[in-house]
Design an enzyme around this catalytic site. Structure first.
Site, PDB file in Angstrom:
ATOM      1  N   HIS A 114       0.713  -1.215  -0.214  1.00 41.40           N
ATOM      2  CA  HIS A 114       0.009   0.065   0.438  1.00 41.40           C
ATOM      3  C   HIS A 114       0.959   1.258  -0.616  1.00 41.40           C
ATOM      4  O   HIS A 114       2.094   1.637   0.556  1.00 41.40           O
ATOM      5  CB  HIS A 114      -0.951  -0.146   0.940  1.00 41.40           C
ATOM      6  CG  HIS A 114      -1.211   1.322   1.371  1.00 41.40           C
ATOM      7  ND1 HIS A 114      -0.917   1.928   2.218  1.00 41.40           N
ATOM      8  CD2 HIS A 114      -2.700   2.371   1.133  1.00 41.40           C
ATOM      9  CE1 HIS A 114      -1.700   3.408   2.483  1.00 41.40           C
ATOM     10  NE2 HIS A 114      -2.850   3.353   1.159  1.00 41.40           N
ATOM     11  N   ASN A 116       0.653   5.797  -0.327  1.00 39.75           N
ATOM     12  CA  ASN A 116      -0.128   6.963  -0.606  1.00 39.75           C
ATOM     13  C   ASN A 116       0.470   8.519   0.004  1.00 39.75           C
ATOM     14  O   ASN A 116       1.444   8.343   0.302  1.00 39.75           O
ATOM     15  CB  ASN A 116      -1.450   6.871   0.372  1.00 39.75           C
ATOM     16  CG  ASN A 116      -2.707   7.894   0.223  1.00 39.75           C
ATOM     17  OD1 ASN A 116      -2.154   8.990   1.290  1.00 39.75           O
ATOM     18  ND2 ASN A 116      -3.570   8.824  -0.413  1.00 39.75           N
ATOM     19  N   HIS A 183      -7.955  -3.550  18.033  1.00 41.25           N
ATOM     20  CA  HIS A 183      -9.005  -4.507  19.019  1.00 41.25           C
ATOM     21  C   HIS A 183      -8.221  -6.745  18.851  1.00 41.25           C
ATOM     22  O   HIS A 183      -9.215  -7.265  19.685  1.00 41.25           O
ATOM     23  CB  HIS A 183     -10.488  -4.643  17.872  1.00 41.25           C
ATOM     24  CG  HIS A 183     -10.045  -5.209  16.064  1.00 41.25           C
ATOM     25  ND1 HIS A 183      -9.355  -3.709  15.498  1.00 41.25           N
ATOM     26  CD2 HIS A 183     -10.824  -6.124  16.076  1.00 41.25           C
ATOM     27  CE1 HIS A 183      -9.665  -5.084  14.245  1.00 41.25           C
ATOM     28  NE2 HIS A 183     -10.009  -6.108  14.680  1.00 41.25           N
ATOM     29  N   ARG A 268     -15.967   9.067  -4.540  1.00 40.58           N
ATOM     30  CA  ARG A 268     -16.651   7.802  -5.125  1.00 40.58           C
ATOM     31  C   ARG A 268     -16.517   6.195  -4.368  1.00 40.58           C
ATOM     32  O   ARG A 268     -15.572   5.420  -4.626  1.00 40.58           O
ATOM     33  CB  ARG A 268     -16.261   7.907  -6.552  1.00 40.58           C
ATOM     34  CG  ARG A 268     -16.467   7.141  -7.392  1.00 40.58           C
ATOM     35  CD  ARG A 268     -16.227   7.180  -9.034  1.00 40.58           C
ATOM     36  NE  ARG A 268     -16.832   6.553  -9.863  1.00 40.58           N
ATOM     37  CZ  ARG A 268     -15.952   4.610  -9.921  1.00 40.58           C
ATOM     38  NH1 ARG A 268     -14.721   4.920  -9.731  1.00 40.58           N
ATOM     39  NH2 ARG A 268     -16.844   4.027 -11.392  1.00 40.58           N
TER      40      ARG A 268
END
Length: 307
Positions: A114, A116, A183, A268
């Site tokens: 990933h 960004n 969690h 979107r």
């Protein structure tokens, strides 16, 4: 004046040009590694202003799903995901530009990756505009290799080195802290870099750092995917990959700020959620067998450490 005509930072067009270049470069690299399937392109418009260019690859020989998205959107009010830590910006109109990348390879021995990079500027009447950069890249292996992890983090160090001796260590820790499933009490992967709210040192300095992170993502991922994409695997490895992908889904839907920002700003939905893997499974109270390669992932790789 319409939001579409606002150009608070005179060089914002340079950011847009770089992001288009980065999207094109990453897509070309992934198509070459896959060797069979090409990206499709989808242009879309944002409700308030701006839009994006979605690139999507599916069912390739090497890549099961990949999304490389460019967006440049405008809005009358920053969404909660952007103002949770900056309440003074709640009533600001904004522009947000970025490229986001998620790659889900078919072979379980190739990690998911990933990346960004983004730029946001906020403004309101009678006040100077507030701008910042953010981004990073991180790696999510299913079967870990020490040399891959060391390479990934060495390239992350290289990306940060020209910008200060402590930059890598700070943004590595930020990545370890951010990509953590509270969690589950476990990290999503082996980390990398994560930075946000960056405006120290001036616009040119911050823009240069963002480019360094974006450019080095390919340098970090290319040798890994090239080395592991032909590794033999069977049903067992595929099942474990799908199980671990469930953690990826949980993080994106529960914690990921980019996902929340996109949905809250009216982005979107199809483009935002295409980062999710195509096949996922959940098992109730499953534990890997002691001494297995699956157990090694938890014991040796899903731990915060210096690579």
């Amino acid at each position: 004046m319409s939001l579409e005509k606002i150009e608070v930072i005179p060089t914002i067009t340079h950011i847009k040009d770089y992001l288009h270049y980065l999207q094109n470069r990453i897509c070309s690299f992934l198509e070459l590694e896959d060797g069979q399937t090409k990206f499709t392109e989808d242009l879309w418009q944002h409700g308030e202003g701006g839009g994006g260019r979605t690139r999507f690859l599916a069912d390739g020989k090497v890549i099961e799903r990949a999304g490389v998205n460019f967006s440049h959107v405008y809005g009358a009010r920053l969404p909660p995901a952007a103002t949770a830590k900056r309440p003074e910006l709640q009533d600001c109109r904004f522009q947000a530009l970025g490229v986001s990348v998620v790659v889900h390879p078919l072979n379980p021995y190739v990690p998911t990756s990933h990346a960004n990079v983004r730029f946001i500027v906020a403004e309101k009447p009678n006040a100077d505009p507030v701008w910042w950069f953010g981004g990073g890249f991180d790696l999510t292996p299913y079967y870990g290799y020490e040399e891959d992890c060391k390479h990934w983090h060495q390239i992350a160090k290289n990306a940060c080195a020209p910008y200060g001796d402590d930059v890598y260590s700070r943004y590595k820790k930020a990545c370890d802290d951010y990509f953590y499933l509270k969690h589950r009490s476990e990290p999503r992967g082996i980390g990398g870099l994560f930075f946000d709210d960056l405006n120290e040192g001036g616009f040119d300095h911050c823009f240069s750092f963002m480019r360094s992170v974006g450019d080095n993502y390919i340098e970090a991922y290319h040798p890994i995917i090239a080395k592991r994409k032909t590794h033999p695997y069977g049903e067992r490895e595929r099942e474990f990959q799908c199980y671990r992908r469930g953690r990826y889904v949980e993080f994106n839907l529960l914690y990921d700020r980019g996902t929340l920002f996109g949905l809250q700003s009216g982005g979107r939905t199809e483009s935002i959620l295409m980062s999710l893997p195509p096949q996922v499974s959940w098992k109730y109270q499953w534990q890997p067998q002691a001494g297995s390669p699956e157990a090694q992932l938890y014991e040796r790789f899903l731990v915060a450490k210096e690579w």
